[in-house]
Design a protein around this motif. Structure first.
Motif, PDB file in Angstrom:
ATOM      1  N   ASN A 377       0.808  -1.218   0.000  1.00  0.00           N
ATOM      2  CA  ASN A 377       0.000   0.000   0.000  1.00  0.00           C
ATOM      3  C   ASN A 377       0.849   1.280   0.000  1.00  0.00           C
ATOM      4  N   VAL A 378       1.748   1.381  -0.980  1.00  0.00           N
ATOM      5  CA  VAL A 378       2.593   2.577  -1.124  1.00  0.00           C
ATOM      6  C   VAL A 378       1.911   3.552  -2.075  1.00  0.00           C
ATOM      7  N   GLU A 379       1.660   4.758  -1.593  1.00  0.00           N
ATOM      8  CA  GLU A 379       1.045   5.789  -2.439  1.00  0.00           C
ATOM      9  C   GLU A 379       2.015   6.282  -3.507  1.00  0.00           C
ATOM     10  N   ARG A 380       3.256   6.542  -3.076  1.00  0.00           N
ATOM     11  CA  ARG A 380       4.222   7.129  -4.001  1.00  0.00           C
ATOM     12  C   ARG A 380       5.637   6.841  -3.518  1.00  0.00           C
ATOM     13  N   TYR A 381       6.576   6.826  -4.485  1.00  0.00           N
ATOM     14  CA  TYR A 381       7.988   6.636  -4.198  1.00  0.00           C
ATOM     15  C   TYR A 381       8.759   7.879  -4.612  1.00  0.00           C
ATOM     16  N   LEU A 382       9.753   8.234  -3.801  1.00  0.00           N
ATOM     17  CA  LEU A 382      10.691   9.298  -4.147  1.00  0.00           C
ATOM     18  C   LEU A 382      12.091   8.695  -4.158  1.00  0.00           C
ATOM     19  N   CYS A 383      12.767   8.758  -5.314  1.00  0.00           N
ATOM     20  CA  CYS A 383      14.151   8.296  -5.436  1.00  0.00           C
ATOM     21  C   CYS A 383      15.020   9.524  -5.635  1.00  0.00           C
ATOM     22  N   PHE A 384      15.855   9.834  -4.636  1.00  0.00           N
ATOM     23  CA  PHE A 384      16.676  11.041  -4.738  1.00  0.00           C
ATOM     24  C   PHE A 384      18.145  10.722  -4.542  1.00  0.00           C
ATOM     25  N   SER A 385      18.994  11.673  -4.839  1.00  0.00           N
ATOM     26  CA  SER A 385      20.456  11.649  -4.772  1.00  0.00           C
ATOM     27  C   SER A 385      21.039  11.640  -6.176  1.00  0.00           C
ATOM     28  N   GLU A 386      22.157  12.317  -6.295  1.00  0.00           N
ATOM     29  CA  GLU A 386      22.839  12.402  -7.582  1.00  0.00           C
ATOM     30  C   GLU A 386      23.366  11.020  -7.968  1.00  0.00           C
ATOM     31  N   HIS A 387      23.257  10.679  -9.219  1.00  0.00           N
ATOM     32  CA  HIS A 387      23.775   9.435  -9.815  1.00  0.00           C
ATOM     33  C   HIS A 387      22.923   8.212  -9.521  1.00  0.00           C
ATOM     34  N   VAL A 388      22.667   7.906  -8.255  1.00  0.00           N
ATOM     35  CA  VAL A 388      22.065   6.616  -7.908  1.00  0.00           C
ATOM     36  C   VAL A 388      20.539   6.647  -7.985  1.00  0.00           C
ATOM     37  N   SER A 389      19.929   7.809  -8.089  1.00  0.00           N
ATOM     38  CA  SER A 389      18.465   7.898  -8.071  1.00  0.00           C
ATOM     39  C   SER A 389      17.827   7.109  -9.210  1.00  0.00           C
ATOM     40  N   TYR A 390      18.426   7.128 -10.399  1.00  0.00           N
ATOM     41  CA  TYR A 390      17.863   6.400 -11.537  1.00  0.00           C
ATOM     42  C   TYR A 390      18.001   4.887 -11.347  1.00  0.00           C
ATOM     43  N   ASP A 391      19.133   4.449 -10.802  1.00  0.00           N
ATOM     44  CA  ASP A 391      19.301   3.027 -10.511  1.00  0.00           C
ATOM     45  C   ASP A 391      18.263   2.551  -9.497  1.00  0.00           C
ATOM     46  N   THR A 392      18.026   3.378  -8.487  1.00  0.00           N
ATOM     47  CA  THR A 392      17.038   3.017  -7.463  1.00  0.00           C
ATOM     48  C   THR A 392      15.652   2.885  -8.083  1.00  0.00           C
ATOM     49  N   ALA A 393      15.305   3.828  -8.960  1.00  0.00           N
ATOM     50  CA  ALA A 393      14.004   3.775  -9.628  1.00  0.00           C
ATOM     51  C   ALA A 393      13.882   2.523 -10.493  1.00  0.00           C
ATOM     52  N   ASN A 394      14.946   2.175 -11.196  1.00  0.00           N
ATOM     53  CA  ASN A 394      14.916   0.963 -12.009  1.00  0.00           C
ATOM     54  C   ASN A 394      14.702  -0.281 -11.164  1.00  0.00           C
ATOM     55  N   ARG A 395      15.327  -0.300  -9.984  1.00  0.00           N
ATOM     56  CA  ARG A 395      15.156  -1.459  -9.095  1.00  0.00           C
ATOM     57  C   ARG A 395      13.690  -1.620  -8.696  1.00  0.00           C
ATOM     58  N   LEU A 396      12.999  -0.508  -8.461  1.00  0.00           N
ATOM     59  CA  LEU A 396      11.582  -0.560  -8.116  1.00  0.00           C
ATOM     60  C   LEU A 396      10.743  -1.024  -9.307  1.00  0.00           C
ATOM     61  N   ILE A 397      11.094  -0.537 -10.485  1.00  0.00           N
ATOM     62  CA  ILE A 397      10.348  -0.906 -11.691  1.00  0.00           C
ATOM     63  C   ILE A 397      10.451  -2.399 -11.957  1.00  0.00           C
ATOM     64  N   TYR A 398      11.623  -2.982 -11.695  1.00  0.00           N
ATOM     65  CA  TYR A 398      11.805  -4.422 -11.889  1.00  0.00           C
ATOM     66  C   TYR A 398      10.852  -5.236 -11.021  1.00  0.00           C
ATOM     67  N   ASP A 399      10.404  -4.673  -9.885  1.00  0.00           N
ATOM     68  CA  ASP A 399       9.463  -5.383  -9.021  1.00  0.00           C
ATOM     69  C   ASP A 399       8.024  -4.928  -9.217  1.00  0.00           C
ATOM     70  N   GLY A 400       7.781  -4.259 -10.344  1.00  0.00           N
ATOM     71  CA  GLY A 400       6.408  -3.994 -10.724  1.00  0.00           C
ATOM     72  C   GLY A 400       5.862  -2.626 -10.401  1.00  0.00           C
ATOM     73  N   VAL A 401       6.678  -1.701  -9.897  1.00  0.00           N
ATOM     74  CA  VAL A 401       6.192  -0.351  -9.598  1.00  0.00           C
ATOM     75  C   VAL A 401       6.003   0.418 -10.909  1.00  0.00           C
ATOM     76  N   ALA A 402       4.864   1.057 -11.068  1.00  0.00           N
ATOM     77  CA  ALA A 402       4.600   1.851 -12.268  1.00  0.00           C
ATOM     78  C   ALA A 402       5.495   3.090 -12.280  1.00  0.00           C
ATOM     79  N   LYS A 403       6.011   3.430 -13.445  1.00  0.00           N
ATOM     80  CA  LYS A 403       6.886   4.595 -13.561  1.00  0.00           C
ATOM     81  C   LYS A 403       6.191   5.856 -13.050  1.00  0.00           C
ATOM     82  N   GLU A 404       4.876   5.925 -13.275  1.00  0.00           N
ATOM     83  CA  GLU A 404       4.123   7.120 -12.865  1.00  0.00           C
ATOM     84  C   GLU A 404       4.080   7.291 -11.349  1.00  0.00           C
ATOM     85  N   ALA A 405       4.375   6.221 -10.609  1.00  0.00           N
ATOM     86  CA  ALA A 405       4.323   6.293  -9.143  1.00  0.00           C
ATOM     87  C   ALA A 405       5.659   6.710  -8.538  1.00  0.00           C
ATOM     88  N   ILE A 406       6.655   6.965  -9.390  1.00  0.00           N
ATOM     89  CA  ILE A 406       8.009   7.271  -8.919  1.00  0.00           C
ATOM     90  C   ILE A 406       8.396   8.687  -9.316  1.00  0.00           C
TER      91      ILE A 406
END
Length: 450
Positions: A377-406
């Protein structure tokens, strides 16, 4: 004469640094003393090595050191300990110099030292402790530590038949050392409401004795729980010497040897710190569980491990993890996933810059299971920090998180982080990031920005 010069110099430097900031000077005076006298720690007087206790391992050594020291002090024992967490030889040299007389004499009932597992042989060469607690040996800080087998080889240089070991019964690599010491004491945690199992598709670890796959009955913490090896028979004891039972999250209580304890922190990874601390206090220091239980009532752990901030109408739950450690990240994810109420998850993972060359360490996130969080029941995700933020977002996407929720933010601008938190409809915010970023967020709130 070199020892006395080093000692007096360290004492003067410690006083000078302390006048500037009480939070500094945990390592530098000892480092400088060791340049004057490379055998500085060897030369202190009156240390009974049977009263010296090393606490080492990948996770939990700071909290365990803090709790052991607290229990002993509450029971009127004189303790010398490196509670500030400077756990290399320089940090230990610093605290010994501070506590010693001008002639280098020390007077204490026990010496409790958190020790870095990689550099333990260097510390032991000058301070041959006869007691050591091993919390666990897990993947950690790849630049420095390589893999757990490398750390096992380092500890093998130290563990010997003169030692008493206090071992985590449910962590295979810790138990691996049982046959080397003159005496082994085991501690563990019984099954509780937060215990879990993993699917067959999730990788296990190799048996430290025969290198075949280990089997875990269940997990109390990621990679820690009752285990056995079907090939060689290596297994955890069914009833360790010190077993925490009757864990009650509602009452925040547990039992050990039929003695009831208040649970200061109801986080699963803390339970092994409780068990190990109680094993040390009774088996090595003679403090019975009844006496130790009183100390739990006013125990405060090291700041920054788990803290709660109030921002406007929102609650921010901060969980500090080692950036280079999948097990601490998994523990944090498990805590998030156990909360089924609506939440926002903010992840600030960073470039690891222990030393040059720096590297963007994202592989450890792929050792973790994010799916329970994604399904919680996660409403939204925030991936922050220089360089690693995109990798973190990709890790979430691999487990089914919609891009629009990040939301991806390739910086750690505090104003921008809070602007995103403001947008969340939920008032329940979970945060994982470096301590320095969390401290900036704390100052932002304390500065009246809420």
């Amino acid at each position: 004469m070199k020892f006395y010069l080093a000692l007096w110099f360290a004492k003067l430097m410690g006083v000078a640094i302390n006048m500037i900031s009480k939070d500094r000077g945990t390592n530098l005076p000892g480092e400088k003393a060791l340049t004057i006298d490379p055998d500085f720690v060897k030369h202190f007087k009156n240390i009974d090595y049977s009263k010296v206790i090393f606490i080492t391992g990948t996770n939990g050594k700071s909290s365990t050191t803090n709790l052991v020291t607290h229990i002993l002090k509450q029971n009127r024992k004189k303790i010398v300990s490196n509670l500030e967490g400077a756990n290399l030889l320089g940090g230990i040299a610093t605290i010994l110099a501070k506590e010693a007389s001008l002639s280098g004499k020390l007077k204490a009932d026990y010496y409790i030292f958190e020790t870095d597992e990689r550099y333990l042989p260097l510390i032991y060469a000058q301070l041959p402790a006869q007691n050591m607690l091993i919390t666990n040996l897990q993947k950690d800080q790849v630049q420095r530590n390589g893999d757990p087998d490398f750390i096992i080889r380092k500890l093998k240089e130290v563990v010997n038949p003169k030692m008493t070991l206090i071992l985590n019964n449910e962590e295979p690599r810790s138990r691996f050392f049982e046959e080397t010491a003159c005496r082994s004491i085991y501690y563990g945690v019984s099954h509780h409401d937060e215990s879990f199992t993993k699917g067959a598709d999730f990788p296990t670890q190799a048996c430290p004795k025969c290198h075949h796959d280990m089997s875990f009955d269940y997990y109390n913490v990621d990679s820690i729980g009752p285990f056995h090896c079907d090939f060689c028979g290596f297994a955890s004891k069914k009833t360790p010497d010190y077993l925490i039972t009757d864990l009650n999250f509602y009452d925040q209580s547990f039992k050990l040897k039929d003695v009831s304890f208040h649970m200061p922190y109801d986080l699963p990874f803390m339970f092994y710190n409780y068990a190990g601390s109680l094993a040390v206090c009774e088996a090595i220091c003679g403090i019975a569980p009844e006496a130790a239980a009183k100390a739990f009532e006013n125990f405060k752990n090291i700041g920054g491990r788990f803290e709660v901030l109030t921002y406007k109408n929102k609650t921010i739950k901060y969980m500090r993890i080692k950036q280079e450690n999948p097990d601490t990240l998994q523990s944090a994810l498990n805590i998030m996933a156990s909360d089924q109420s609506e939440k926002m998850v903010a992840l600030g993972l960073y470039v690891v810059n222990d030393f040059v060359p720096h590297y963007i360490n994202t592989f450890y996130a792929f050792d973790c299971d994010f799916k329970p969080v994604v399904d919680s029941n996660v409403e939204r995700y925030l991936c922050f920090s220089e360089h690693v933020s995109y990798d973190t977002a990709n890790r979430l996407i691999y487990d089914g998180v919609a891009k629009e929720a990040i939301t991806i933010m390739d910086s750690d601008n505090i104003n921008e982080i809070f602007a995103e938190i403001d947008k969340a409809k939920t008032d329940n915010i979970y945060l994982i990031t470096w301590l320095s970023t969390f401290e900036k967020m704390k100052k932002f709130i304390e500065g009246g920005q809420n």
